[in-house]
Write a protein that holds these residues in place. Structure first.
Motif, PDB file in Angstrom:
ATOM      1  N   THR A  51       0.828  -1.201   0.000  1.00  0.00           N
ATOM      2  CA  THR A  51       0.000   0.000   0.000  1.00  0.00           C
ATOM      3  C   THR A  51       0.867   1.258   0.000  1.00  0.00           C
ATOM      4  O   THR A  51       2.042   1.229   0.366  1.00  0.00           O
ATOM      5  CB  THR A  51      -0.903   0.047   1.239  1.00  0.00           C
ATOM      6  OG1 THR A  51      -0.073   0.140   2.414  1.00  0.00           O
ATOM      7  CG2 THR A  51      -1.782  -1.184   1.313  1.00  0.00           C
ATOM      8  N   LEU A  52       0.249   2.346  -0.420  1.00  0.00           N
ATOM      9  CA  LEU A  52       0.934   3.631  -0.380  1.00  0.00           C
ATOM     10  C   LEU A  52       1.349   3.964   1.049  1.00  0.00           C
ATOM     11  O   LEU A  52       2.429   4.502   1.295  1.00  0.00           O
ATOM     12  CB  LEU A  52       0.026   4.726  -0.947  1.00  0.00           C
ATOM     13  CG  LEU A  52       0.591   6.130  -1.044  1.00  0.00           C
ATOM     14  CD1 LEU A  52       1.874   6.155  -1.867  1.00  0.00           C
ATOM     15  CD2 LEU A  52      -0.437   7.079  -1.661  1.00  0.00           C
ATOM     16  N   GLN A  53       0.505   3.617   2.008  1.00  0.00           N
ATOM     17  CA  GLN A  53       0.813   3.854   3.416  1.00  0.00           C
ATOM     18  C   GLN A  53       2.113   3.144   3.816  1.00  0.00           C
ATOM     19  O   GLN A  53       2.996   3.733   4.439  1.00  0.00           O
ATOM     20  CB  GLN A  53      -0.331   3.358   4.300  1.00  0.00           C
ATOM     21  CG  GLN A  53      -0.059   3.432   5.803  1.00  0.00           C
ATOM     22  CD  GLN A  53       0.041   4.847   6.327  1.00  0.00           C
ATOM     23  OE1 GLN A  53      -0.606   5.737   5.798  1.00  0.00           O
ATOM     24  NE2 GLN A  53       0.843   5.061   7.356  1.00  0.00           N
ATOM     25  N   SER A  54       2.248   1.872   3.422  1.00  0.00           N
ATOM     26  CA  SER A  54       3.434   1.114   3.811  1.00  0.00           C
ATOM     27  C   SER A  54       4.686   1.653   3.121  1.00  0.00           C
ATOM     28  O   SER A  54       5.774   1.658   3.699  1.00  0.00           O
ATOM     29  CB  SER A  54       3.260  -0.374   3.494  1.00  0.00           C
ATOM     30  OG  SER A  54       3.221  -0.609   2.095  1.00  0.00           O
ATOM     31  N   VAL A  55       4.538   2.143   1.889  1.00  0.00           N
ATOM     32  CA  VAL A  55       5.667   2.735   1.177  1.00  0.00           C
ATOM     33  C   VAL A  55       6.102   4.021   1.865  1.00  0.00           C
ATOM     34  O   VAL A  55       7.299   4.300   2.004  1.00  0.00           O
ATOM     35  CB  VAL A  55       5.309   2.987  -0.305  1.00  0.00           C
ATOM     36  CG1 VAL A  55       6.345   3.879  -0.973  1.00  0.00           C
ATOM     37  CG2 VAL A  55       5.189   1.667  -1.054  1.00  0.00           C
ATOM     38  N   PHE A  56       5.141   4.820   2.315  1.00  0.00           N
ATOM     39  CA  PHE A  56       5.462   6.026   3.084  1.00  0.00           C
ATOM     40  C   PHE A  56       6.248   5.656   4.341  1.00  0.00           C
ATOM     41  O   PHE A  56       7.210   6.333   4.715  1.00  0.00           O
ATOM     42  CB  PHE A  56       4.174   6.750   3.472  1.00  0.00           C
ATOM     43  CG  PHE A  56       3.821   7.894   2.555  1.00  0.00           C
ATOM     44  CD1 PHE A  56       3.205   9.031   3.032  1.00  0.00           C
ATOM     45  CD2 PHE A  56       4.109   7.835   1.194  1.00  0.00           C
ATOM     46  CE1 PHE A  56       2.877  10.093   2.190  1.00  0.00           C
ATOM     47  CE2 PHE A  56       3.788   8.870   0.349  1.00  0.00           C
ATOM     48  CZ  PHE A  56       3.174  10.005   0.847  1.00  0.00           C
ATOM     49  N   GLU A  57       5.839   4.580   4.988  1.00  0.00           N
ATOM     50  CA  GLU A  57       6.515   4.153   6.218  1.00  0.00           C
ATOM     51  C   GLU A  57       7.938   3.689   5.930  1.00  0.00           C
ATOM     52  O   GLU A  57       8.861   3.954   6.711  1.00  0.00           O
ATOM     53  CB  GLU A  57       5.712   3.044   6.900  1.00  0.00           C
ATOM     54  CG  GLU A  57       4.401   3.545   7.499  1.00  0.00           C
ATOM     55  CD  GLU A  57       3.464   2.424   7.933  1.00  0.00           C
ATOM     56  OE1 GLU A  57       3.827   1.244   7.732  1.00  0.00           O
ATOM     57  OE2 GLU A  57       2.383   2.731   8.456  1.00  0.00           O
ATOM     58  N   ILE A  58       8.129   2.997   4.797  1.00  0.00           N
ATOM     59  CA  ILE A  58       9.475   2.583   4.399  1.00  0.00           C
ATOM     60  C   ILE A  58      10.343   3.811   4.158  1.00  0.00           C
ATOM     61  O   ILE A  58      11.481   3.894   4.616  1.00  0.00           O
ATOM     62  CB  ILE A  58       9.437   1.706   3.121  1.00  0.00           C
ATOM     63  CG1 ILE A  58       8.739   0.381   3.403  1.00  0.00           C
ATOM     64  CG2 ILE A  58      10.857   1.444   2.610  1.00  0.00           C
ATOM     65  CD1 ILE A  58       8.470  -0.445   2.148  1.00  0.00           C
ATOM     66  N   PHE A  59       9.785   4.796   3.445  1.00  0.00           N
ATOM     67  CA  PHE A  59      10.554   6.008   3.164  1.00  0.00           C
ATOM     68  C   PHE A  59      10.929   6.729   4.450  1.00  0.00           C
ATOM     69  O   PHE A  59      12.058   7.203   4.604  1.00  0.00           O
ATOM     70  CB  PHE A  59       9.786   6.964   2.253  1.00  0.00           C
ATOM     71  CG  PHE A  59      10.552   8.223   1.951  1.00  0.00           C
ATOM     72  CD1 PHE A  59      11.472   8.242   0.917  1.00  0.00           C
ATOM     73  CD2 PHE A  59      10.397   9.357   2.735  1.00  0.00           C
ATOM     74  CE1 PHE A  59      12.227   9.382   0.671  1.00  0.00           C
ATOM     75  CE2 PHE A  59      11.138  10.499   2.493  1.00  0.00           C
ATOM     76  CZ  PHE A  59      12.063  10.509   1.445  1.00  0.00           C
ATOM     77  N   ALA A  60       9.991   6.832   5.372  1.00  0.00           N
ATOM     78  CA  ALA A  60      10.254   7.507   6.643  1.00  0.00           C
ATOM     79  C   ALA A  60      11.418   6.840   7.376  1.00  0.00           C
ATOM     80  O   ALA A  60      12.179   7.496   8.088  1.00  0.00           O
ATOM     81  CB  ALA A  60       9.002   7.502   7.509  1.00  0.00           C
ATOM     82  N   SER A  61      11.570   5.533   7.150  1.00  0.00           N
ATOM     83  CA  SER A  61      12.611   4.775   7.838  1.00  0.00           C
ATOM     84  C   SER A  61      13.971   4.865   7.155  1.00  0.00           C
ATOM     85  O   SER A  61      14.998   5.056   7.806  1.00  0.00           O
ATOM     86  CB  SER A  61      12.185   3.307   7.948  1.00  0.00           C
ATOM     87  OG  SER A  61      13.221   2.512   8.468  1.00  0.00           O
ATOM     88  N   VAL A  62      13.992   4.736   5.808  1.00  0.00           N
ATOM     89  CA  VAL A  62      15.283   4.607   5.125  1.00  0.00           C
ATOM     90  C   VAL A  62      15.595   5.700   4.107  1.00  0.00           C
ATOM     91  O   VAL A  62      16.695   5.744   3.557  1.00  0.00           O
ATOM     92  CB  VAL A  62      15.406   3.228   4.428  1.00  0.00           C
ATOM     93  CG1 VAL A  62      15.284   2.106   5.441  1.00  0.00           C
ATOM     94  CG2 VAL A  62      14.368   3.070   3.317  1.00  0.00           C
ATOM     95  N   LYS A  63      14.632   6.583   3.813  1.00  0.00           N
ATOM     96  CA  LYS A  63      14.853   7.687   2.856  1.00  0.00           C
ATOM     97  C   LYS A  63      15.399   7.179   1.514  1.00  0.00           C
ATOM     98  O   LYS A  63      16.407   7.655   1.011  1.00  0.00           O
ATOM     99  CB  LYS A  63      15.824   8.716   3.440  1.00  0.00           C
ATOM    100  CG  LYS A  63      15.415   9.286   4.784  1.00  0.00           C
ATOM    101  CD  LYS A  63      14.178  10.143   4.680  1.00  0.00           C
ATOM    102  CE  LYS A  63      13.898  10.888   5.977  1.00  0.00           C
ATOM    103  NZ  LYS A  63      13.572  10.032   7.121  1.00  0.00           N
TER     104      LYS A  63
END
Length: 212
Positions: A169-181
């Motif tokens: 989901t877009l939500q999970s991708v946002f969470e990945i980005f928040a973690s690893v940029k």
């Protein structure tokens, strides 16, 4: 405020808003945008897709329905005509592919077709490990496997490999980005084969198009 152009140079003044920056970067096909102080033409900062996405991840609020859709369903990323290269390909051949296809990076696969790394234009290992101009040229004949074994994150700025499913989901991708940029996510199937690529630029483009 707005865009500034001088003989191929693209930048914006300090009065430009984020949407103007996004549109200018997209229309100019550039990955970074200098912010200029008009009074003396000083560069105050540089905006990248990653910094824009950092802002969106921190501040953007949207209906849960949007965030629950997969990136594939939302059309964020590339899922057809994906280019990959083998780990035993020479650097010279890979750079030719990047240039001819207009790519900034390419997934690297093993003999089974599974993604094991990513090679990007920003990786200057072949220069960082050279002792002179001749050795830099000869390094172009090295395989990607050799290049990867010599990488030094403090010098050669390799792009880290981050993977996801295109059904995330877009939500999970946002969470990945928040973690690893990440600069990009390589989408893989159950066997680890590449079936899509989604970059920070793709994400920013999606939100700009939603606004428009």
């Amino acid at each position: 405020g707005g865009g500034l152009g001088m003989r191929g140079f693209v930048g914006v003044d300090v009065e430009a808003n984020l949407l103007q920056c996004c549109r200018l970067m997209h229309s100019s096909s550039i990955d970074f945008l200098p912010i200029i102080l008009p009074s003396d033409s000083r560069v105050l900062a540089t905006v990248t897709y990653t910094t824009i996405l950092e802002y969106l991840v921190t501040h953007f609020r949207e209906q849960r329905r949007l965030f629950d859709d997969s990136i594939h369903a939302l059309g964020i990323g590339t899922y057809e005509g994906i280019v990959t290269v083998g780990v035993n390909e020479s650097l010279k051949e890979v750079l030719k592919i990047l240039d001819s296809k207009g790519l900034s990076a390419v997934p690297v696969v093993d003999d089974r077709g599974a993604v094991i790394n990513v090679y990007s234009r920003s990786d200057i290992t072949f220069l960082a490990t050279a002792t002179d101009a001749d050795s830099a040229v000869s390094n172009l004949s090295l395989s990607l496997a050799s290049i990867f074994s010599q990488q030094r994150p403090d010098v050669s700025t390799p792009d880290r490999l981050y993977t996801c499913s295109r059904d995330q989901t877009l939500q999970s991708v946002f969470e990945i980005f928040a973690s690893v940029k990440f600069n990009r996510l390589v989408c893989v199937d159950e066997a680890g084969r590449c079936n899509g690529i989604m970059s920070a630029r793709d994400l920013v483009k999606y939100f700009v198009e939603e606004v428009e």
